[in-house]
Scaffold this motif. Structure first.
Motif, mmCIF file in Angstrom:
data_model
loop_
_atom_site.group_PDB
_atom_site.id
_atom_site.type_symbol
_atom_site.label_atom_id
_atom_site.label_comp_id
_atom_site.label_asym_id
_atom_site.label_seq_id
_atom_site.Cartn_x
_atom_site.Cartn_y
_atom_site.Cartn_z
ATOM 1 N N VAL A 232 0.952 -1.134 0.045
ATOM 2 C CA VAL A 232 0.175 0.158 0.004
ATOM 3 C C VAL A 232 0.953 1.456 -0.116
ATOM 4 C CG1 VAL A 232 -1.770 1.378 1.303
ATOM 5 C CG2 VAL A 232 -1.776 -1.236 1.069
ATOM 6 N N ASN A 233 1.979 1.221 0.762
ATOM 7 C CA ASN A 233 2.785 2.293 0.819
ATOM 8 C C ASN A 233 3.435 2.514 -0.595
ATOM 9 O OD1 ASN A 233 2.650 3.086 3.475
ATOM 10 N ND2 ASN A 233 4.181 1.531 4.084
ATOM 11 N N GLU A 234 3.836 1.415 -1.233
ATOM 12 C CA GLU A 234 4.384 1.633 -2.730
ATOM 13 C C GLU A 234 3.139 2.414 -3.711
ATOM 14 O OE1 GLU A 234 7.119 1.369 -5.496
ATOM 15 O OE2 GLU A 234 7.702 0.968 -3.488
ATOM 16 N N TRP A 235 1.972 1.899 -3.430
ATOM 17 C CA TRP A 235 1.041 2.453 -4.367
ATOM 18 C C TRP A 235 0.880 3.815 -4.045
ATOM 19 C CZ3 TRP A 235 -3.476 4.610 -2.655
ATOM 20 C CH2 TRP A 235 -4.580 4.856 -3.799
ATOM 21 N N MET A 236 0.847 4.235 -2.546
ATOM 22 C CA MET A 236 0.667 5.647 -2.326
ATOM 23 C C MET A 236 1.709 6.472 -2.942
ATOM 24 S SD MET A 236 -0.676 5.173 1.584
ATOM 25 C CE MET A 236 -0.435 6.807 1.911
ATOM 26 N N HIS A 237 3.166 5.899 -2.866
ATOM 27 C CA HIS A 237 4.162 6.604 -3.561
ATOM 28 C C HIS A 237 3.988 7.102 -5.074
ATOM 29 C CE1 HIS A 237 8.451 7.926 -4.000
ATOM 30 N NE2 HIS A 237 8.197 7.251 -5.054
ATOM 31 N N ASN A 238 3.309 6.355 -5.804
ATOM 32 C CA ASN A 238 2.937 6.502 -7.045
ATOM 33 C C ASN A 238 1.704 5.799 -7.396
ATOM 34 O OD1 ASN A 238 3.201 7.773 -9.651
ATOM 35 N ND2 ASN A 238 5.307 6.578 -10.051
ATOM 36 N N PRO A 239 0.496 6.305 -7.168
ATOM 37 C CA PRO A 239 -0.513 5.626 -7.535
ATOM 38 C C PRO A 239 -1.081 5.610 -9.016
ATOM 39 C CG PRO A 239 -1.215 7.549 -6.353
ATOM 40 C CD PRO A 239 0.221 7.548 -6.238
ATOM 41 N N ILE A 240 -0.694 6.636 -9.609
ATOM 42 C CA ILE A 240 -0.762 6.882 -11.284
ATOM 43 C C ILE A 240 -0.238 5.572 -12.113
ATOM 44 C CG2 ILE A 240 -0.890 8.257 -13.039
ATOM 45 C CD1 ILE A 240 -1.385 10.552 -11.420
ATOM 46 N N PHE A 241 1.013 5.286 -11.690
ATOM 47 C CA PHE A 241 1.726 4.544 -12.441
ATOM 48 C C PHE A 241 1.849 3.054 -12.027
ATOM 49 C CE2 PHE A 241 3.114 8.901 -13.968
ATOM 50 C CZ PHE A 241 2.589 8.719 -15.121
ATOM 51 N N TYR A 242 1.289 2.866 -10.614
ATOM 52 C CA TYR A 242 1.390 1.621 -10.076
ATOM 53 C C TYR A 242 0.828 0.529 -10.947
ATOM 54 C CZ TYR A 242 1.192 -2.134 -6.696
ATOM 55 O OH TYR A 242 1.139 -3.027 -5.671
ATOM 56 N N HIS A 243 1.590 -0.773 -10.918
ATOM 57 C CA HIS A 243 1.125 -1.857 -11.259
ATOM 58 C C HIS A 243 1.541 -2.976 -10.563
ATOM 59 C CE1 HIS A 243 -0.258 -5.003 -14.105
ATOM 60 N NE2 HIS A 243 -1.261 -3.918 -14.505
ATOM 61 N N VAL A 244 0.696 -4.234 -10.305
ATOM 62 C CA VAL A 244 1.138 -5.185 -9.542
ATOM 63 C C VAL A 244 2.446 -5.835 -9.808
ATOM 64 C CG1 VAL A 244 0.395 -7.416 -8.782
ATOM 65 C CG2 VAL A 244 -1.414 -5.451 -8.764
ATOM 66 N N ASP A 245 2.563 -5.811 -11.280
ATOM 67 C CA ASP A 245 3.962 -6.370 -11.782
ATOM 68 C C ASP A 245 5.158 -5.617 -11.473
ATOM 69 O OD1 ASP A 245 2.046 -8.337 -13.239
ATOM 70 O OD2 ASP A 245 2.292 -7.274 -15.056
ATOM 71 N N ASP A 246 4.897 -4.505 -11.139
ATOM 72 C CA ASP A 246 6.045 -3.582 -10.873
ATOM 73 C C ASP A 246 6.651 -3.846 -9.115
ATOM 74 O OD1 ASP A 246 5.748 -2.295 -13.186
ATOM 75 O OD2 ASP A 246 4.659 -0.480 -12.347
ATOM 76 N N VAL A 247 5.705 -4.418 -8.490
ATOM 77 C CA VAL A 247 6.141 -4.869 -7.081
ATOM 78 C C VAL A 247 7.215 -5.896 -6.903
ATOM 79 C CG1 VAL A 247 5.333 -5.386 -4.965
ATOM 80 C CG2 VAL A 247 3.882 -4.215 -6.257
ATOM 81 N N ARG A 248 8.341 -5.579 -6.205
ATOM 82 C CA ARG A 248 9.500 -6.705 -6.285
ATOM 83 C C ARG A 248 9.055 -7.783 -5.320
ATOM 84 N NH1 ARG A 248 12.663 -1.804 -3.665
ATOM 85 N NH2 ARG A 248 11.844 -0.273 -5.202
#
Length: 49
Positions: free
Chosen positions: A33-49
């Protein structure tokens, strides 16, 4: 955001997936959720490490 929007974003992969906590209970990883909050417009599940 509304519940419907949240679940729509989960289905599209633009919001972190839920983690099952119990039979009728789910939540989200705080780090995701913190990762999403950092950049919600460009977030995609595949981007998560």
């Amino acid at each position: 955001m509304s519940r419907a929007t949240l679940y729509r974003k989960i289905q599209k992969g633009t919001f972190p997936k839920q983690v099952r906590i119990a039979t009728r209970c789910a939540g989200w990883r705080e780090s995701a959720v913190n990762e999403w909050m950092h950049n919600p417009i460009f977030y995609h599940v595949d981007d998560v490490r």
